[in-house]
Write a protein that holds these residues in place. Structure first.
Motif, PDB file in Angstrom:
ATOM      1  N   ASP A   1      11.666   0.595  -9.335  1.00  0.00           N
ATOM      2  CA  ASP A   1      12.204   1.224  -8.133  1.00  0.00           C
ATOM      3  C   ASP A   1      11.550   2.584  -7.932  1.00  0.00           C
ATOM      4  N   ASN A   2      10.573   2.643  -7.042  1.00  0.00           N
ATOM      5  CA  ASN A   2       9.900   3.913  -6.743  1.00  0.00           C
ATOM      6  C   ASN A   2      10.253   4.414  -5.357  1.00  0.00           C
TER       7      ASN A   2
ATOM      8  N   ILE B   1       5.001  -7.212 -12.522  1.00  0.00           N
ATOM      9  CA  ILE B   1       5.804  -6.057 -12.103  1.00  0.00           C
ATOM     10  C   ILE B   1       5.609  -5.819 -10.609  1.00  0.00           C
ATOM     11  N   TRP B   2       6.707  -5.731  -9.891  1.00  0.00           N
ATOM     12  CA  TRP B   2       6.671  -5.401  -8.467  1.00  0.00           C
ATOM     13  C   TRP B   2       7.189  -3.970  -8.290  1.00  0.00           C
ATOM     14  N   VAL B   3       6.386  -3.111  -7.673  1.00  0.00           N
ATOM     15  CA  VAL B   3       6.787  -1.724  -7.426  1.00  0.00           C
ATOM     16  C   VAL B   3       7.305  -1.630  -5.999  1.00  0.00           C
ATOM     17  N   GLU B   4       8.593  -1.381  -5.866  1.00  0.00           N
ATOM     18  CA  GLU B   4       9.173  -1.292  -4.535  1.00  0.00           C
ATOM     19  C   GLU B   4       9.254   0.162  -4.086  1.00  0.00           C
ATOM     20  N   CYS B   5       9.174   0.361  -2.768  1.00  0.00           N
ATOM     21  CA  CYS B   5       9.186   1.715  -2.218  1.00  0.00           C
ATOM     22  C   CYS B   5       9.689   1.641  -0.777  1.00  0.00           C
ATOM     23  N   ASP B   6      10.158   2.752  -0.259  1.00  0.00           N
ATOM     24  CA  ASP B   6      10.630   2.789   1.118  1.00  0.00           C
ATOM     25  C   ASP B   6       9.459   3.060   2.067  1.00  0.00           C
TER      26      ASP B   6
ATOM     27  N   GLU C   1       3.760   8.323   3.771  1.00  0.00           N
ATOM     28  CA  GLU C   1       3.337   9.658   3.352  1.00  0.00           C
ATOM     29  C   GLU C   1       2.176   9.586   2.367  1.00  0.00           C
ATOM     30  N   TYR C   2       2.265   8.679   1.397  1.00  0.00           N
ATOM     31  CA  TYR C   2       1.190   8.569   0.407  1.00  0.00           C
ATOM     32  C   TYR C   2      -0.082   8.002   1.011  1.00  0.00           C
ATOM     33  N   ILE C   3       0.050   7.078   1.954  1.00  0.00           N
ATOM     34  CA  ILE C   3      -1.128   6.526   2.616  1.00  0.00           C
ATOM     35  C   ILE C   3      -1.837   7.613   3.416  1.00  0.00           C
ATOM     36  N   GLU C   4      -1.076   8.412   4.148  1.00  0.00           N
ATOM     37  CA  GLU C   4      -1.677   9.504   4.916  1.00  0.00           C
ATOM     38  C   GLU C   4      -2.283  10.545   3.997  1.00  0.00           C
ATOM     39  N   PHE C   5      -1.633  10.792   2.874  1.00  0.00           N
ATOM     40  CA  PHE C   5      -2.100  11.829   1.953  1.00  0.00           C
ATOM     41  C   PHE C   5      -3.437  11.467   1.337  1.00  0.00           C
ATOM     42  N   ARG C   6      -3.614  10.198   0.948  1.00  0.00           N
ATOM     43  CA  ARG C   6      -4.868   9.835   0.292  1.00  0.00           C
ATOM     44  C   ARG C   6      -6.017   9.711   1.278  1.00  0.00           C
TER      45      ARG C   6
ATOM     46  N   ALA D   1       0.838  -1.204   0.000  1.00  0.00           N
ATOM     47  CA  ALA D   1       0.000   0.000   0.000  1.00  0.00           C
ATOM     48  C   ALA D   1       0.868   1.247   0.000  1.00  0.00           C
ATOM     49  N   GLY D   2       0.526   2.204  -0.869  1.00  0.00           N
ATOM     50  CA  GLY D   2       1.261   3.463  -0.931  1.00  0.00           C
ATOM     51  C   GLY D   2       2.567   3.396  -1.695  1.00  0.00           C
ATOM     52  N   SER D   3       2.837   2.273  -2.383  1.00  0.00           N
ATOM     53  CA  SER D   3       4.116   2.123  -3.076  1.00  0.00           C
ATOM     54  C   SER D   3       4.168   2.870  -4.402  1.00  0.00           C
ATOM     55  N   GLY D   4       2.997   3.257  -4.940  1.00  0.00           N
ATOM     56  CA  GLY D   4       2.952   3.907  -6.242  1.00  0.00           C
ATOM     57  C   GLY D   4       2.531   2.977  -7.360  1.00  0.00           C
TER      58      GLY D   4
END
Length: 338
Positions: free
Chosen positions: A316-317, A267-272, A278-283, A159-162
């Protein structure tokens, strides 16, 4: 507790604006134009922009993406964060660029640059082949042609990875329909949870995982097969955490696609974790309430080394790097006028 941004250098934002002699009022208008073009949720008022440049207000994710489009720089070059490997080279900068002709040859270059975020996750896949397939679909779509033989692209990630943003970009290029798990099944899932004496927004209980989630993914996959049987290439947007972890599930999926003469890309979208948070809180989605309230517990249960079983690609996101390239490509495709 508010999070710190130790790598933030707000002076760079002001320096880039002054470098092209752009007044604050005009900056506000251009940011609003960018927001409208990309669907960013920002107000772009004078006080907020001033706060960003003075360092009193750290820009949210949509503001940062808008600034990157305005100044033709990535987030690291604008001082929002540290640079990732390979981000040292400056992005092309044009002071207050004039609108571009959509037919100019820089469109394929921008698209390829955005798709270059896709790299091999295993040795038995070829990112060049997938990128060429997407490029071919885009070119045929823009010239009124069509592709022979459907493709199925699974885009997964935490969740929130883009992942949804990247799936939308691929869909916009190719014209392939996107089947998103949330938009396809959420109303039914919410009501089913309530009917089973659970909570509508629950996505963490045993009730959801054991009774509801399998049906949710079954609906998603059945909709995909309906498209494929009609010869329609399809992009699936969902976390796929459990599915990608099971070699048996992945093998069955590949076997079924092979029997239908369908090409597959996983496709696997990786994120820190901080960017995901931040994206989870933003949405601000109700289904994410538990994640936000118990973030440390939630992250502790994530396997950040997870990769899909079998042939797959990785985007790599981390720190929003891949989405920034997507924004740049969208600007070029839309004419890039500010």
């Amino acid at each position: 507790m508010a999070r710190k941004h130790p790598d933030w250098n707000p002076d760079l934002l002001r320096q880039h604006r002054e470098e092209i002699e752009l007044p604050l009022e005009e900056t506000r208008e251009k940011l609003r134009e960018i927001a409208e073009r990309h669907g960013f949720n920002i107000a772009a008022n004078f006080q907020t922009i001033w706060g960003h440049e003075k360092g009193s207000v750290y820009p949210g994710p949509h503001y940062r993406r808008a600034y990157c489009r305005l100044y033709r720089r990535n987030e690291a070059q604008l001082g929002f964060r540290r640079a990732l490997p390979g981000e040292d080279a400056p992005m092309e900068s044009v002071p207050v660029p004039a609108p571009r002709n959509p037919a100019l040859p820089d469109q394929p270059q921008a698209v390829r640059q955005a798709l270059s975020s896709i790299r091999e996750g295993t040795q038995n896949v070829d990112s060049g082949t997938l990128i060429s397939r997407v490029m071919d679909a885009w070119k045929r779509r823009t010239t009124g042609g069509s592709l022979d033989g459907p493709s199925v692209v699974l885009v997964g990630g935490f969740a929130g990875s883009g992942k949804s943003e990247f799936a939308k970009f691929l869909g916009g290029l190719t014209g392939w329909p996107i089947l998103g798990k949330e938009s396809l099944t959420r109303p039914l899932v919410d009501q089913l949870l309530v009917a089973l004496d659970g909570e509508a927004n629950d996505r963490s209980s045993d009730l959801y995982r054991e009774k509801v989630r399998p049906l949710e993914y079954r609906c998603l996959m059945e909709a995909a097969w309906d498209n494929v049987d009609c010869g329609i290439s399809t992009i699936l947007d969902a976390p796929f955490i459990s599915e990608f972890s099971q070699a048996e599930w992945m093998q069955r999926f590949h076997n079924r696609c092979r029997s239908k003469r369908v090409s597959v890309a996983t496709i696997w979208v990786e994120c820190d974790p901080e960017s995901m948070r931040e994206y989870i809180e933003f949405r601000g989605a109700a289904r994410d309430a538990w994640k936000v309230q118990a973030w440390d517990e939630y992250v502790a249960d994530l396997d950040l080394t997870l990769r899909p079983q079998g042939p797959h690609f990785v985007v790599d996101n981390r720190l929003g790097a891949a989405v920034a390239l997507v924004d740049e490509a969208r600007d070029v495709l839309s004419g890039g006028g500010l």
